[in-house]
Motif scaffolding. Structure first.
Motif, mmCIF file in Angstrom:
data_model
loop_
_atom_site.group_PDB
_atom_site.id
_atom_site.type_symbol
_atom_site.label_atom_id
_atom_site.label_comp_id
_atom_site.label_asym_id
_atom_site.label_seq_id
_atom_site.Cartn_x
_atom_site.Cartn_y
_atom_site.Cartn_z
ATOM 1 N N SER A 1 67.232 18.321 -22.980
ATOM 2 C CA SER A 1 66.953 19.570 -22.281
ATOM 3 C C SER A 1 67.733 19.642 -20.966
ATOM 4 O O SER A 1 68.335 20.675 -20.639
ATOM 5 C CB SER A 1 65.450 19.689 -22.020
ATOM 6 O OG SER A 1 65.168 20.871 -21.315
ATOM 7 N N ASP B 1 71.418 20.136 -21.791
ATOM 8 C CA ASP B 1 71.660 21.507 -22.219
ATOM 9 C C ASP B 1 71.736 22.435 -21.010
ATOM 10 O O ASP B 1 72.615 23.296 -20.936
ATOM 11 C CB ASP B 1 70.563 21.947 -23.188
ATOM 12 C CG ASP B 1 70.825 23.295 -23.794
ATOM 13 O OD1 ASP B 1 71.925 23.491 -24.351
ATOM 14 O OD2 ASP B 1 69.942 24.169 -23.710
ATOM 15 N N GLN B 2 70.817 22.257 -20.085
ATOM 16 C CA GLN B 2 70.836 23.081 -18.867
ATOM 17 C C GLN B 2 72.107 22.845 -18.064
ATOM 18 O O GLN B 2 72.707 23.787 -17.538
ATOM 19 C CB GLN B 2 69.597 22.793 -18.009
ATOM 20 C CG GLN B 2 68.299 23.295 -18.595
ATOM 21 C CD GLN B 2 68.315 24.794 -18.806
ATOM 22 O OE1 GLN B 2 68.736 25.565 -17.943
ATOM 23 N NE2 GLN B 2 67.867 25.229 -19.980
ATOM 24 N N LEU C 1 75.016 21.889 -19.200
ATOM 25 C CA LEU C 1 76.154 22.473 -19.913
ATOM 26 C C LEU C 1 76.188 23.992 -19.803
ATOM 27 O O LEU C 1 77.258 24.596 -19.883
ATOM 28 C CB LEU C 1 76.135 22.055 -21.385
ATOM 29 C CG LEU C 1 76.502 20.595 -21.642
ATOM 30 C CD1 LEU C 1 76.196 20.213 -23.086
ATOM 31 C CD2 LEU C 1 77.972 20.339 -21.318
ATOM 32 N N LYS C 2 75.038 24.603 -19.623
ATOM 33 C CA LYS C 2 74.979 26.055 -19.444
ATOM 34 C C LYS C 2 75.404 26.470 -18.045
ATOM 35 O O LYS C 2 75.700 27.627 -17.812
ATOM 36 C CB LYS C 2 73.571 26.567 -19.739
ATOM 37 C CG LYS C 2 73.218 26.539 -21.210
ATOM 38 C CD LYS C 2 71.814 27.027 -21.451
ATOM 39 C CE LYS C 2 71.480 26.959 -22.932
ATOM 40 N NZ LYS C 2 70.079 27.291 -23.178
ATOM 41 N N GLY C 3 75.426 25.508 -17.121
ATOM 42 C CA GLY C 3 75.819 25.784 -15.741
ATOM 43 C C GLY C 3 77.327 25.882 -15.594
ATOM 44 O O GLY C 3 78.091 25.786 -16.558
ATOM 45 N N ASP C 4 77.751 26.045 -14.346
ATOM 46 C CA ASP C 4 79.178 26.204 -14.038
ATOM 47 C C ASP C 4 79.892 24.879 -13.827
ATOM 48 O O ASP C 4 81.118 24.870 -13.667
ATOM 49 C CB ASP C 4 79.350 27.051 -12.767
ATOM 50 C CG ASP C 4 78.898 28.490 -12.997
ATOM 51 O OD1 ASP C 4 78.923 28.925 -14.155
ATOM 52 O OD2 ASP C 4 78.532 29.158 -12.012
ATOM 53 N N ARG D 1 80.933 17.128 -18.384
ATOM 54 C CA ARG D 1 80.655 17.793 -19.661
ATOM 55 C C ARG D 1 80.614 16.795 -20.814
ATOM 56 O O ARG D 1 79.755 16.875 -21.680
ATOM 57 C CB ARG D 1 81.662 18.894 -19.935
ATOM 58 C CG ARG D 1 81.532 20.060 -18.961
ATOM 59 C CD ARG D 1 82.309 21.267 -19.429
ATOM 60 N NE ARG D 1 81.721 21.947 -20.577
ATOM 61 C CZ ARG D 1 80.662 22.764 -20.531
ATOM 62 N NH1 ARG D 1 80.038 22.961 -19.398
ATOM 63 N NH2 ARG D 1 80.230 23.366 -21.616
ATOM 64 N N GLU E 1 77.434 16.247 -23.251
ATOM 65 C CA GLU E 1 77.599 16.440 -24.683
ATOM 66 C C GLU E 1 77.237 15.171 -25.450
ATOM 67 O O GLU E 1 76.639 15.238 -26.532
ATOM 68 C CB GLU E 1 79.025 16.887 -24.995
ATOM 69 C CG GLU E 1 79.265 18.329 -24.557
ATOM 70 C CD GLU E 1 80.723 18.765 -24.662
ATOM 71 O OE1 GLU E 1 81.579 17.945 -25.067
ATOM 72 O OE2 GLU E 1 80.986 19.931 -24.324
#
Length: 110
Positions: A53, A56-57, A59-62, A67, A71
């Protein structure tokens, strides 16, 4: 979703152990190692859920850095969910098998 079955197995094994371990202490002894494994399996699954979780958060960021790290966390969490968590049902069956087969052999025969 991958944790639902293992958590259910842990709950059922705990209830079985509470009932049958009190009735026959050999049941508690026979189940101890498998119960420890089941508890660890489910706890580690819960920790992988938390890590996935967070990854995932992230990776959704800038953020561009890290990365590959995040991943890899997701891949490893998926591996654990698919390859390790299914062991919970076998551990539950070992616990619920009781102590009869374990205690069937007399001490002097071992």
């Amino acid at each position: 979703a991958a944790l639902e079955g293992p958590v259910s197995d842990l709950q059922a094994a705990t209830m079985w152990l509470a009932q049958h371990g009190m009735a026959d202490p050999n049941n508690a002894g026979a189940a101890a190692y498998a119960y420890m494994d089941l508890m660890g399996l489910v706890t580690l699954g819960w920790m992988w859920l938390k890590m996935a979780s967070a990854a995932d958060q992230a990776l959704k960021g800038d953020a561009k850095e890290g990365r590959d790290f995040y991943e890899a966390k997701l891949v490893t969490a998926r591996f654990y969910a698919q390859r390790e968590l299914p062991l919970s049902s076998a551990l539950r069956r070992k616990i619920e098998a009781g102590s009869e087969s374990l205690m069937a052999l007399p001490a002097e025969a071992s």
